[in-house]
Design a protein around this motif. Structure first.
Motif, PDB file in Angstrom:
ATOM      1  N   THR A 158      41.606  42.183  43.189  1.00  0.00           N
ATOM      2  CA  THR A 158      41.866  43.588  43.516  1.00  0.00           C
ATOM      3  C   THR A 158      40.987  44.512  42.688  1.00  0.00           C
ATOM      4  OG1 THR A 158      44.159  43.085  44.112  1.00  0.00           O
ATOM      5  CG2 THR A 158      43.630  45.383  43.605  1.00  0.00           C
TER       6      THR A 158
ATOM      7  N   GLN B 184      37.456  44.364  44.110  1.00  0.00           N
ATOM      8  CA  GLN B 184      37.370  45.062  45.402  1.00  0.00           C
ATOM      9  C   GLN B 184      37.407  46.572  45.206  1.00  0.00           C
ATOM     10  OE1 GLN B 184      40.714  43.140  47.280  1.00  0.00           O
ATOM     11  NE2 GLN B 184      39.428  41.625  48.325  1.00  0.00           N
ATOM     12  N   THR B 185      38.231  47.045  44.282  1.00  0.00           N
ATOM     13  CA  THR B 185      38.319  48.483  44.011  1.00  0.00           C
ATOM     14  C   THR B 185      37.018  49.006  43.425  1.00  0.00           C
ATOM     15  OG1 THR B 185      40.706  48.356  43.636  1.00  0.00           O
ATOM     16  CG2 THR B 185      39.552  50.258  42.711  1.00  0.00           C
TER      17      THR B 185
ATOM     18  N   ASN C 155      30.569  37.158  52.705  1.00  0.00           N
ATOM     19  CA  ASN C 155      31.975  37.409  52.996  1.00  0.00           C
ATOM     20  C   ASN C 155      32.820  36.141  52.922  1.00  0.00           C
ATOM     21  OD1 ASN C 155      31.681  40.207  53.533  1.00  0.00           O
ATOM     22  ND2 ASN C 155      30.827  39.700  55.552  1.00  0.00           N
TER      23      ASN C 155
ATOM     24  N   HIS D 108      32.705  32.901  46.761  1.00  0.00           N
ATOM     25  CA  HIS D 108      32.836  33.521  45.448  1.00  0.00           C
ATOM     26  C   HIS D 108      32.487  32.474  44.398  1.00  0.00           C
ATOM     27  CE1 HIS D 108      36.681  31.399  45.820  1.00  0.00           C
ATOM     28  NE2 HIS D 108      36.713  31.391  44.479  1.00  0.00           N
TER      29      HIS D 108
END
Length: 210
Positions: free
Chosen positions: A156, A159-160, A172, A175
């Motif tokens: 998170t 992503q932020t 996509n 990782h």
């Protein structure tokens, strides 16, 4: 002289901070192996290849002590294992892995070959081990003190930060996991996501180069 220890000397590259940061890592030598692991870190295929790669790296680091000739050798602690996981749109369904384990600049393929021969692996394992020149590239990272899943805070945070800086992930379906504290299924991990360098606003002072 004490040995070179990546955990002390390269703390920014191998950050244990939850706060997202950036790395831009150029071409280096790596011991690698590839496979498919339905059970991820608990899968026998991953465990066997991770153990073999780690053993080779340890053997090379022993250098003259085990009869491996290494010009300009300096004592060092082997780098941590890492793996790129791919094959799905979420962390939980990425099952294809490629293990990477970085080598110091003075290590060449000859030392890798000698170490593999000394360890006398089963041919099924030995044929899957490689010495390659690879570049990690430009990545954003955040440390997770809990094992990775689709809801971890580290993901998170990444992503932020990507959204805030108008960045674009390079892939996509993949990782990177850097196992700075070991690669057991319940170990904490440094999560990295590759970025497209053509997009976004990142202050160069925030980027770790190596």
């Amino acid at each position: 002289m004490s040995e070179f220890d990546w955990e002390k000397v390269e703390q920014d590259e191998y950050s244990r901070s939850a706060r997202p940061s950036f790395v831009k890592l150029t071409t280096r030598s790596y011991i690698t192996a590839m496979g498919v692991a339905p059970d991820r870190l608990a899968d026998a295929t991953f465990i066997d290849l991770a153990a073999a790669v780690t053993a080779v790296a340890k053997q090379i680091s022993e250098g003259p002590n085990v009869g491996i000739k290494i010009p300009n050798f300096k004592a060092y602690r082997p780098y941590p294992l890492q793996a790129v996981w791919s094959g799905g749109d979420k962390i939980s369904n990425r099952r294809v892995f490629r293990i990477w384990l970085k080598q110091p600049l003075f290590i060449q393929k000859e030392q890798f070959t000698e170490a593999v021969a000394q360890l006398d692996f089963d041919p099924a394992i030995a044929t899957q081990l490689h010495f390659e020149q690879l570049a990690e590239g430009f990545e954003i990272q955040s440390f997770s003190d809990t094992p990775l899943d689709d809801s971890i805070a580290a993901l998170t945070r990444i992503q932020t930060t990507i959204a805030d800086h108008q960045l674009v992930p390079k892939f996509n379906d993949r990782h990177r996991e850097v196992y700075v504290a070991g690669y057991a299924p319940d170990s904490p991990v440094l999560l990295r996501v590759a970025l497209d360098e053509n997009f976004g606003q990142v202050d160069e002072a925030q980027v770790v180069y190596n």
